[in-house]
Scaffold this motif. Sequence first.
Motif, PDB file in Angstrom:
ATOM      1  N   GLY A 108      34.294  38.588  49.324  1.00 25.75           N
ATOM      2  CA  GLY A 108      35.209  37.456  49.220  1.00 25.75           C
ATOM      3  C   GLY A 108      34.993  36.659  47.943  1.00 25.75           C
ATOM      4  O   GLY A 108      35.949  36.244  47.290  1.00 25.75           O
ATOM      5  N   ARG A 109      33.731  36.429  47.577  1.00 21.61           N
ATOM      6  CA  ARG A 109      33.447  35.706  46.333  1.00 21.61           C
ATOM      7  C   ARG A 109      33.961  36.491  45.129  1.00 21.61           C
ATOM      8  O   ARG A 109      34.555  35.926  44.202  1.00 21.61           O
ATOM      9  N   VAL A 110      33.744  37.808  45.142  1.00 22.65           N
ATOM     10  CA  VAL A 110      34.207  38.633  44.035  1.00 22.65           C
ATOM     11  C   VAL A 110      35.731  38.632  43.966  1.00 22.65           C
ATOM     12  O   VAL A 110      36.313  38.603  42.874  1.00 22.65           O
ATOM     13  N   ALA A 111      36.397  38.633  45.108  1.00 26.81           N
ATOM     14  CA  ALA A 111      37.859  38.573  45.117  1.00 26.81           C
ATOM     15  C   ALA A 111      38.348  37.290  44.459  1.00 26.81           C
ATOM     16  O   ALA A 111      39.301  37.301  43.666  1.00 26.81           O
ATOM     17  N   ARG A 112      37.695  36.161  44.770  1.00 30.53           N
ATOM     18  CA  ARG A 112      38.101  34.901  44.148  1.00 30.53           C
ATOM     19  C   ARG A 112      37.817  34.919  42.651  1.00 30.53           C
ATOM     20  O   ARG A 112      38.603  34.412  41.851  1.00 30.53           O
ATOM     21  N   HIS A 118      40.493  44.526  43.310  1.00 31.65           N
ATOM     22  CA  HIS A 118      41.244  43.291  43.057  1.00 31.65           C
ATOM     23  C   HIS A 118      41.724  43.171  41.614  1.00 31.65           C
ATOM     24  O   HIS A 118      42.611  42.360  41.338  1.00 31.65           O
ATOM     25  N   LEU A 119      41.169  43.982  40.707  1.00 30.76           N
ATOM     26  CA  LEU A 119      41.626  43.958  39.319  1.00 30.76           C
ATOM     27  C   LEU A 119      42.581  45.103  39.003  1.00 30.76           C
ATOM     28  O   LEU A 119      43.040  45.214  37.854  1.00 30.76           O
ATOM     29  N   ASP A 120      42.895  45.915  39.974  1.00 29.85           N
ATOM     30  CA  ASP A 120      43.764  47.065  39.756  1.00 29.85           C
ATOM     31  C   ASP A 120      45.089  46.636  39.124  1.00 29.85           C
ATOM     32  O   ASP A 120      45.775  45.744  39.629  1.00 29.85           O
ATOM     33  N   ILE A 137      41.947  44.435  33.180  1.00 29.38           N
ATOM     34  CA  ILE A 137      40.639  43.803  33.003  1.00 29.38           C
ATOM     35  C   ILE A 137      39.558  44.778  33.472  1.00 29.38           C
ATOM     36  O   ILE A 137      39.572  45.207  34.628  1.00 29.38           O
ATOM     37  N   PRO A 138      38.612  45.146  32.598  1.00 30.10           N
ATOM     38  CA  PRO A 138      37.572  46.087  33.013  1.00 30.10           C
ATOM     39  C   PRO A 138      36.527  45.449  33.905  1.00 30.10           C
ATOM     40  O   PRO A 138      36.313  44.229  33.873  1.00 30.10           O
ATOM     41  N   ALA A 174      31.573  54.564  40.693  1.00 32.18           N
ATOM     42  CA  ALA A 174      32.224  53.540  41.510  1.00 32.18           C
ATOM     43  C   ALA A 174      33.372  52.856  40.784  1.00 32.18           C
ATOM     44  O   ALA A 174      34.131  52.110  41.407  1.00 32.18           O
ATOM     45  N   GLY A 175      33.496  53.090  39.486  1.00 33.54           N
ATOM     46  CA  GLY A 175      34.639  52.540  38.764  1.00 33.54           C
ATOM     47  C   GLY A 175      34.324  51.567  37.657  1.00 33.54           C
ATOM     48  O   GLY A 175      35.242  51.033  37.018  1.00 33.54           O
TER      49      GLY A 175
END
Length: 329
Positions: free
Chosen positions: A81-85, A125-127, A131-132, A160-161
Amino acid sequence: MTHTATATTHPLPQIAEPRNPGTALDLDRVMRATANRSAIERRAATLPGRRSVKKAHQAAWLARAISCIDLTTLSGDDTAGRVARLCGKAKAPVRRDILEALDLPDLTVGAVCVYHDMIAPAVRHLDGSGIPVAAVSTGFPAGLSPFHLRLAEIGESVSAGASEIDIVISRRHVLTGDWQALYDEMRAFRQACGEAHVKAILATGELGTLRNVARASLVCMMAGADFIKTSTGKEGVNATLPVSLVMMRAIRDYHDWTGIRVGYKPAGGISKAKDAITYLALVKEELGDRWLRPDLFRFGASSLLGDIERQLEHHLTGAYSAAWRHALA
């Protein structure tokens, strides 16, 4: 005579600059590298007072700084969730009304930097954003895990990308002057990254002298580092202007020798907009305008963005707002 390296291009979304293929280790060149601390500190001390930009020029420099931020979360309590924000903030780093008033509606940060376990949600979430995702690796921050595990960690993060890998060098190789060991380690890390760009974290606060910083910078570039980076952000002393000056001049010397541009990333302790402008000014003076792009310059930062956003609002309205109105994540 210029050394011509055979370069390949595996561009990140924002670049088309040839990668650094590295060179053979040139110990004579390494040992000739030195640093005059008093002269370096005098030069660095003049910059904040001598370089001052105001009004629209300041806003433009701050917008450029945003585009060069590796927006980072490296906490033990990180969650998806933190990474999504954080990724939401990376895609819209400044309030929409401010970006529209500045005529910069598409402004984003340079990358999002996370631990390995947070790569998957960051990529998701960056797809489509361009943004790399950068991942810290190789036993970050100490770099003291078994070597084969450090190499495996790189491979796992690339799979993992992650398209950028921030590795940490073994500081003991620098402190004992074992440049061959540092070269071999960095070369192995570079090969493990494959097409992912590799940033070599020198942990300059633990290297003892500016001369060691200069020599470690050269060795890592000879071994194929795409970026050299000051710090993990976990050391007692992180990015400083004197260290940055030494590393930038090493980058300049390497470019003069090989024709290859290597990127630079100061990290740790850069939290104010005025400091960001000072670092950008130093890059402009020492390396030139080509380095003022996210493919060749990054700030490793988390809180810097919030202060820049407040400064941009002040530019437009003449008033500072409360920090909570510009939440980072």
